[in-house]
Scaffold this motif. Structure first.
Motif, PDB file in Angstrom:
ATOM      1  N   TRP A 142      32.442   5.765  32.089  1.00 13.56           N
ATOM      2  CA  TRP A 142      32.513   6.559  33.309  1.00 13.56           C
ATOM      3  C   TRP A 142      33.709   6.131  34.153  1.00 13.56           C
ATOM      4  O   TRP A 142      34.446   6.975  34.656  1.00 13.56           O
ATOM      5  CB  TRP A 142      31.233   6.461  34.123  1.00 13.56           C
ATOM      6  N   ARG A 143      33.915   4.838  34.328  1.00 15.54           N
ATOM      7  CA  ARG A 143      35.044   4.363  35.139  1.00 15.54           C
ATOM      8  C   ARG A 143      36.372   4.835  34.575  1.00 15.54           C
ATOM      9  O   ARG A 143      37.251   5.271  35.309  1.00 15.54           O
ATOM     10  CB  ARG A 143      35.043   2.838  35.236  1.00 15.54           C
ATOM     11  N   TYR A 144      36.531   4.744  33.251  1.00 11.37           N
ATOM     12  CA  TYR A 144      37.776   5.177  32.619  1.00 11.37           C
ATOM     13  C   TYR A 144      37.983   6.682  32.818  1.00 11.37           C
ATOM     14  O   TYR A 144      39.065   7.120  33.201  1.00 11.37           O
ATOM     15  CB  TYR A 144      37.765   4.829  31.123  1.00 11.37           C
ATOM     16  N   LEU A 145      36.941   7.466  32.573  1.00  9.97           N
ATOM     17  CA  LEU A 145      37.020   8.914  32.727  1.00  9.97           C
ATOM     18  C   LEU A 145      37.320   9.290  34.176  1.00  9.97           C
ATOM     19  O   LEU A 145      38.212  10.094  34.458  1.00  9.97           O
ATOM     20  CB  LEU A 145      35.707   9.556  32.261  1.00  9.97           C
ATOM     21  N   HIS A 146      36.587   8.686  35.090  1.00 12.85           N
ATOM     22  CA  HIS A 146      36.744   8.966  36.517  1.00 12.85           C
ATOM     23  C   HIS A 146      38.155   8.590  36.982  1.00 12.85           C
ATOM     24  O   HIS A 146      38.823   9.371  37.664  1.00 12.85           O
ATOM     25  CB  HIS A 146      35.682   8.186  37.302  1.00 12.85           C
ATOM     26  N   LEU A 147      38.592   7.401  36.606  1.00 11.87           N
ATOM     27  CA  LEU A 147      39.919   6.931  37.014  1.00 11.87           C
ATOM     28  C   LEU A 147      41.025   7.805  36.428  1.00 11.87           C
ATOM     29  O   LEU A 147      41.981   8.159  37.116  1.00 11.87           O
ATOM     30  CB  LEU A 147      40.114   5.471  36.589  1.00 11.87           C
ATOM     31  N   THR A 148      40.884   8.179  35.166  1.00  7.05           N
ATOM     32  CA  THR A 148      41.899   9.005  34.515  1.00  7.05           C
ATOM     33  C   THR A 148      42.003  10.375  35.173  1.00  7.05           C
ATOM     34  O   THR A 148      43.105  10.840  35.501  1.00  7.05           O
ATOM     35  CB  THR A 148      41.583   9.163  33.015  1.00  7.05           C
ATOM     36  N   THR A 165      33.715  16.644  39.399  1.00 14.21           N
ATOM     37  CA  THR A 165      32.473  16.881  40.149  1.00 14.21           C
ATOM     38  C   THR A 165      31.332  17.300  39.216  1.00 14.21           C
ATOM     39  O   THR A 165      30.198  16.845  39.374  1.00 14.21           O
ATOM     40  CB  THR A 165      32.700  17.963  41.223  1.00 14.21           C
ATOM     41  N   LEU A 166      31.644  18.155  38.254  1.00 13.59           N
ATOM     42  CA  LEU A 166      30.608  18.610  37.319  1.00 13.59           C
ATOM     43  C   LEU A 166      30.155  17.494  36.374  1.00 13.59           C
ATOM     44  O   LEU A 166      29.010  17.498  35.918  1.00 13.59           O
ATOM     45  CB  LEU A 166      31.112  19.805  36.509  1.00 13.59           C
ATOM     46  N   LEU A 167      31.041  16.546  36.088  1.00  9.48           N
ATOM     47  CA  LEU A 167      30.677  15.427  35.208  1.00  9.48           C
ATOM     48  C   LEU A 167      29.912  14.319  35.936  1.00  9.48           C
ATOM     49  O   LEU A 167      29.234  13.515  35.295  1.00  9.48           O
ATOM     50  CB  LEU A 167      31.931  14.821  34.569  1.00  9.48           C
ATOM     51  N   SER A 168      30.010  14.280  37.258  1.00  5.74           N
ATOM     52  CA  SER A 168      29.397  13.168  37.993  1.00  5.74           C
ATOM     53  C   SER A 168      27.886  13.024  37.794  1.00  5.74           C
ATOM     54  O   SER A 168      27.389  11.898  37.773  1.00  5.74           O
ATOM     55  CB  SER A 168      29.756  13.227  39.477  1.00  5.74           C
ATOM     56  N   PRO A 169      27.106  14.104  37.623  1.00  7.43           N
ATOM     57  CA  PRO A 169      25.683  13.889  37.344  1.00  7.43           C
ATOM     58  C   PRO A 169      25.421  13.178  36.008  1.00  7.43           C
ATOM     59  O   PRO A 169      24.360  12.598  35.810  1.00  7.43           O
ATOM     60  CB  PRO A 169      25.095  15.304  37.310  1.00  7.43           C
ATOM     61  N   LEU A 170      26.394  13.211  35.107  1.00  7.18           N
ATOM     62  CA  LEU A 170      26.240  12.540  33.814  1.00  7.18           C
ATOM     63  C   LEU A 170      26.588  11.056  33.877  1.00  7.18           C
ATOM     64  O   LEU A 170      26.475  10.356  32.871  1.00  7.18           O
ATOM     65  CB  LEU A 170      27.115  13.228  32.762  1.00  7.18           C
ATOM     66  N   LYS A 171      26.999  10.604  35.030  1.00  6.97           N
ATOM     67  CA  LYS A 171      27.409   9.200  35.201  1.00  6.97           C
ATOM     68  C   LYS A 171      26.332   8.224  34.735  1.00  6.97           C
ATOM     69  O   LYS A 171      26.625   7.243  34.053  1.00  6.97           O
ATOM     70  CB  LYS A 171      27.736   8.949  36.680  1.00  6.97           C
ATOM     71  N   LYS A 172      25.102   8.500  35.077  1.00  5.41           N
ATOM     72  CA  LYS A 172      24.007   7.589  34.713  1.00  5.41           C
ATOM     73  C   LYS A 172      23.743   7.552  33.210  1.00  5.41           C
ATOM     74  O   LYS A 172      23.209   6.585  32.694  1.00  5.41           O
ATOM     75  CB  LYS A 172      22.737   7.979  35.467  1.00  5.41           C
ATOM     76  N   ARG A 173      24.126   8.601  32.493  1.00  3.80           N
ATOM     77  CA  ARG A 173      23.919   8.649  31.041  1.00  3.80           C
ATOM     78  C   ARG A 173      25.057   7.992  30.262  1.00  3.80           C
ATOM     79  O   ARG A 173      24.921   7.752  29.067  1.00  3.80           O
ATOM     80  CB  ARG A 173      23.768  10.089  30.576  1.00  3.80           C
ATOM     81  N   MET A 174      26.164   7.752  30.940  1.00  2.00           N
ATOM     82  CA  MET A 174      27.325   7.154  30.274  1.00  2.00           C
ATOM     83  C   MET A 174      27.334   5.644  30.478  1.00  2.00           C
ATOM     84  O   MET A 174      26.741   5.143  31.428  1.00  2.00           O
ATOM     85  CB  MET A 174      28.622   7.707  30.870  1.00  2.00           C
ATOM     86  N   LYS A 175      28.029   4.962  29.598  1.00  5.34           N
ATOM     87  CA  LYS A 175      28.258   3.545  29.819  1.00  5.34           C
ATOM     88  C   LYS A 175      29.159   3.416  31.033  1.00  5.34           C
ATOM     89  O   LYS A 175      30.024   4.266  31.275  1.00  5.34           O
ATOM     90  CB  LYS A 175      28.937   2.910  28.608  1.00  5.34           C
ATOM     91  N   GLN A 176      28.970   2.337  31.789  1.00  5.43           N
ATOM     92  CA  GLN A 176      29.723   2.166  33.023  1.00  5.43           C
ATOM     93  C   GLN A 176      31.234   2.174  32.767  1.00  5.43           C
ATOM     94  O   GLN A 176      31.986   2.806  33.507  1.00  5.43           O
ATOM     95  CB  GLN A 176      29.314   0.877  33.725  1.00  5.43           C
ATOM     96  N   ASN A 177      31.678   1.487  31.723  1.00  5.64           N
ATOM     97  CA  ASN A 177      33.106   1.450  31.421  1.00  5.64           C
ATOM     98  C   ASN A 177      33.647   2.826  31.046  1.00  5.64           C
ATOM     99  O   ASN A 177      34.774   3.172  31.408  1.00  5.64           O
ATOM    100  CB  ASN A 177      33.406   0.449  30.300  1.00  5.64           C
TER     101      ASN A 177
END
Length: 120
Positions: A95-101, A81-93
């Motif tokens: 973020w997806r890998y981090l989120h999925l993991t 939840t705390l990392l989700s605001p950084l989603k737009k600053r990360m590459k999509q792949n």
């Protein structure tokens, strides 16, 4: 287990399942079931509500054998939840890998948590 603790446990489980359905929005199945798009369209809100219902459940549950896995699962959800605001600053792949993991690890911990709570 008191009634509020049971309700928060059930609500947390339902919210987790709703969050796990989010990848379906990119499938053909969702086009055949348009009503489900509204159900799974609130992924972020479900995650935030899950964070709070999980916290309430953990406070009410007190001490038990399943406490550690519950705390670990909740902390992973907090990090996610705390990392989700950084989603737009990360590459999509990335973020997806981090989120999925983190999400997969959290789901595994929740499964272990439920088994521990039911068995012990």
């Amino acid at each position: 287990m008191n009634m509020i603790e049971k309700l928060t446990a059930l609500l947390s489980l339902l919210l987790l399942i709703a969050c796990m359905l989010a990848p379906l929005k990119r499938t053909a199945w969702i086009r055949r079931h348009p009503g489900m798009k509204q159900v799974i369209g609130f992924h972020t809100a479900y995650g935030i509500i899950l964070l709070f219902t999980g916290l309430i459940h953990g406070i009410l549950a007190g001490r038990g054998t399943a406490m550690m896995t519950g705390k670990l699962a909740w902390m992973l959800l907090l990090v996610l939840t705390l990392l989700s605001p950084l989603k737009k600053r990360m590459k999509q792949n990335t973020w997806r890998y981090l989120h999925l993991t983190l999400a997969a690890a959290g789901c595994i911990l929740v499964a272990i948590h439920i088994l521990q709570a039911l068995i012990f």
